[in-house]
Scaffold this motif. Structure first.
Motif, mmCIF file in Angstrom:
data_model
loop_
_atom_site.group_PDB
_atom_site.id
_atom_site.type_symbol
_atom_site.label_atom_id
_atom_site.label_comp_id
_atom_site.label_asym_id
_atom_site.label_seq_id
_atom_site.Cartn_x
_atom_site.Cartn_y
_atom_site.Cartn_z
ATOM 1 N N HIS A 69 6.234 0.616 6.873
ATOM 2 C CA HIS A 69 5.920 -0.244 5.735
ATOM 3 C C HIS A 69 5.211 -1.530 6.149
ATOM 4 C CE1 HIS A 69 6.960 -1.467 1.424
ATOM 5 N NE2 HIS A 69 6.191 -0.411 1.400
ATOM 6 N N THR B 137 1.298 -3.010 7.837
ATOM 7 C CA THR B 137 -0.121 -2.716 7.995
ATOM 8 C C THR B 137 -0.665 -3.527 9.155
ATOM 9 O OG1 THR B 137 -0.422 -2.307 5.642
ATOM 10 C CG2 THR B 137 -2.390 -2.891 6.872
ATOM 11 N N CYS C 225 3.166 4.427 6.347
ATOM 12 C CA CYS C 225 3.984 4.808 5.185
ATOM 13 C C CYS C 225 4.983 5.903 5.551
ATOM 14 C CB CYS C 225 3.085 5.279 4.047
ATOM 15 S SG CYS C 225 1.990 4.015 3.422
ATOM 16 N N THR D 294 5.729 4.140 -2.397
ATOM 17 C CA THR D 294 6.839 4.969 -1.914
ATOM 18 C C THR D 294 6.485 5.370 -0.494
ATOM 19 O OG1 THR D 294 5.817 7.006 -2.689
ATOM 20 C CG2 THR D 294 7.309 5.900 -4.209
ATOM 21 N N LEU D 295 7.473 5.490 0.333
ATOM 22 C CA LEU D 295 7.218 5.913 1.712
ATOM 23 C C LEU D 295 6.982 7.423 1.685
ATOM 24 C CD1 LEU D 295 9.900 3.784 3.573
ATOM 25 C CD2 LEU D 295 7.459 3.369 3.407
ATOM 26 N N ASP D 296 5.710 7.820 1.719
ATOM 27 C CA ASP D 296 5.353 9.227 1.541
ATOM 28 C C ASP D 296 5.170 9.992 2.840
ATOM 29 O OD1 ASP D 296 2.956 8.197 2.445
ATOM 30 O OD2 ASP D 296 1.854 8.600 0.605
ATOM 31 N N SER E 88 0.817 -1.219 0.000
ATOM 32 C CA SER E 88 0.000 0.000 0.000
ATOM 33 C C SER E 88 0.845 1.262 0.000
ATOM 34 C CB SER E 88 -0.921 0.016 1.221
ATOM 35 O OG SER E 88 -1.829 -1.047 1.151
ATOM 36 N N CYS E 89 2.142 1.125 0.214
ATOM 37 C CA CYS E 89 3.060 2.270 0.185
ATOM 38 C C CYS E 89 4.083 2.039 -0.918
ATOM 39 C CB CYS E 89 3.809 2.402 1.503
ATOM 40 S SG CYS E 89 2.798 2.601 2.935
ATOM 41 N N THR F 115 8.680 7.453 7.002
ATOM 42 C CA THR F 115 10.049 7.179 6.578
ATOM 43 C C THR F 115 10.935 6.900 7.787
ATOM 44 O OG1 THR F 115 10.547 9.537 6.637
ATOM 45 C CG2 THR F 115 9.843 8.625 4.522
#
Length: 131
Positions: A114, A116, A89, A46-48, A43-44, A91
């Motif tokens: 990262h 869930t 998500c 990219t780590l936003d 679901s991520c 960092t």
């Protein structure tokens, strides 16, 4: 002499049994989130930096963002119940925690970057984001 030793060991055995029962009772009364699980997530992509609370959308047959949390600190839940996904998500080594108390207190369920968490949100009253 033998009778005294037997009586003494019986008293110790009864005392130990009582202690074990007290510990077992306190452990069994500790609430645990029902049907909760950790899953590695895509679901991520990219780590936003967001932590997402997702709700199942039965019309689209997909998980949809219900709330997004970005800044460190706590967020209280209001009228949140049923099955949810919490997707971390963020960092670095930032963590998200589900908390039984309001204002980010009694936080016992960690959600790593990262990952869930999926389960019933009903017993929780807040979420806490921490570095």
């Amino acid at each position: 002499m033998r009778i005294k030793r037997h009586v003494r060991s019986t008293r110790i055995g009864v005392a130990l049994a009582g202690t074990v029962m007290a510990i077992a009772t306190s452990i069994s009364l500790t609430p645990a989130p029902a049907n909760a699980m950790y899953v590695d997530t895509a679901s991520c992509p990219t780590l936003d930096g967001w932590v997402r609370e997702q709700k199942w959308d039965s019309q689209r047959q997909a998980w949809r963002d219900h709330h997004k949390f970005y800044n460190y600190g706590y967020y209280n839940f209001s009228n949140e119940y049923g099955t949810r996904r919490i997707v971390n998500c963020q960092t670095g080594n930032a963590m998200a925690y589900l908390c039984y108390g309001y204002n980010g207190t009694n936080c016992t369920v960690p959600i790593y970057v990262h990952f869930t968490w999926e389960g019933s949100i009903t017993p929780f009253n807040s979420i806490k984001l921490a570095p």
